[in-house]
Scaffold this active site. Structure first.
Site, short mmCIF file in Angstrom:
data_model
loop_
_atom_site.label_atom_id
_atom_site.label_comp_id
_atom_site.label_asym_id
_atom_site.label_seq_id
_atom_site.Cartn_x
_atom_site.Cartn_y
_atom_site.Cartn_z
N HIS A 1 0.85 -1.20 0.00
CA HIS A 1 0.00 0.00 0.00
C HIS A 1 0.88 1.24 0.00
CE1 HIS A 1 -2.78 3.08 1.69
NE2 HIS A 1 -3.73 2.31 1.17
N VAL B 1 2.72 3.96 2.11
CA VAL B 1 2.09 4.76 3.16
C VAL B 1 1.23 3.81 4.01
CG1 VAL B 1 0.14 5.38 1.66
CG2 VAL B 1 0.68 6.82 3.64
N GLY C 1 -4.74 4.70 6.18
CA GLY C 1 -5.40 5.48 7.24
C GLY C 1 -6.36 4.64 8.05
N CYS C 2 -6.98 3.63 7.42
CA CYS C 2 -7.93 2.79 8.14
C CYS C 2 -7.24 2.03 9.27
CB CYS C 2 -8.64 1.84 7.20
SG CYS C 2 -7.55 0.73 6.29
N ASP D 1 -8.35 1.79 13.10
CA ASP D 1 -8.47 0.51 13.79
C ASP D 1 -7.65 0.50 15.09
OD1 ASP D 1 -9.83 -2.16 13.16
OD2 ASP D 1 -7.87 -2.78 13.91
#
Length: 199
Positions: free
Chosen positions: A76, A82, A85-86, A90
């Site tokens: 990713h 990077v 963001g999820c 989490d």
């Protein structure tokens, strides 16, 4: 290993202790349906450096060390690594679930949503430490159903800079929904809508 009473009194957890909690062997005398954190690589916290409880409110702070070889940088994205963001969102849910367990809740932790997520930055392979600061504004232990809910607002910082804000992230702890006999088909082997009426 530690006793459950010691677990409830803790104000910090090491990497080894968090790993043991993910494997189900941190506490020698856990209550029935004791909560677990996700196991690596989904465990997004290397240590908990602060855990405060004050009635229905509190605070929990965790840290994650960043490594050039972290699994998410490998996929990713290719040519533009990077941390998703999820995964930061989490991590906040993971900390809220841990807070609930440390406040006396049992059952399986499930993320129930959040009101707003705002990204202002990113986590890259040569960053050093991500800090997750979560202020718990409400924790409720529902005696009748055995469920619990915790709601908090989290800030994600990388090397001291705030890059995400997650407002009113909510985690529920539910009894009777664990699926310990995976992969065999059984009563809890299928998903779908959960009954949230007790929350």
């Amino acid at each position: 290993m530690m006793r459950y009473t010691d677990f409830l009194a803790r104000s910090s957890f090491s990497k080894e202790e968090l790993f043991a909690l993910s494997q189900g062997n941190l506490v020698s005398d856990p209550p029935e349906e004791f909560v677990r954190l996700p196991a690596p690589p989904m465990l997004m916290i290397d240590r908990v450096v602060e855990l405060e409880r004050s009635g229905p409110r509190g605070r929990i702070v965790g840290e994650q060390d960043i490594h050039l070889t972290d699994w998410f940088f490998q996929c990713h994205f290719r040519g533009d690594p990077v941390q998703p963001g999820c995964l930061g969102v989490d991590a906040v849910w993971q900390l809220i679930g841990l807070y609930g367990a440390a406040a006396g809740a049992s059952g399986s932790g499930r993320a129930l949503g959040c009101k707003e997520v705002e990204f202002a930055g990113q986590i890259r392979p040569h960053d050093r430490v991500v800090r997750y600061e979560v202020d718990i504004r409400r924790f409720s232990l529902l005696k009748e159903s055995g469920s619990a809910v915790a709601v908090g607002t989290g800030k994600v910082l990388v090397d001291g800079e705030v890059i995400y804000t997650i407002r009113d992230a909510k985690v529920g702890m539910f009894r009777g929904i664990a699926y310990p006999d995976y992969p065999a088909p059984s009563a809890n082997s299928k998903g779908g809508i959960m009954d949230r009426s007790s929350l």
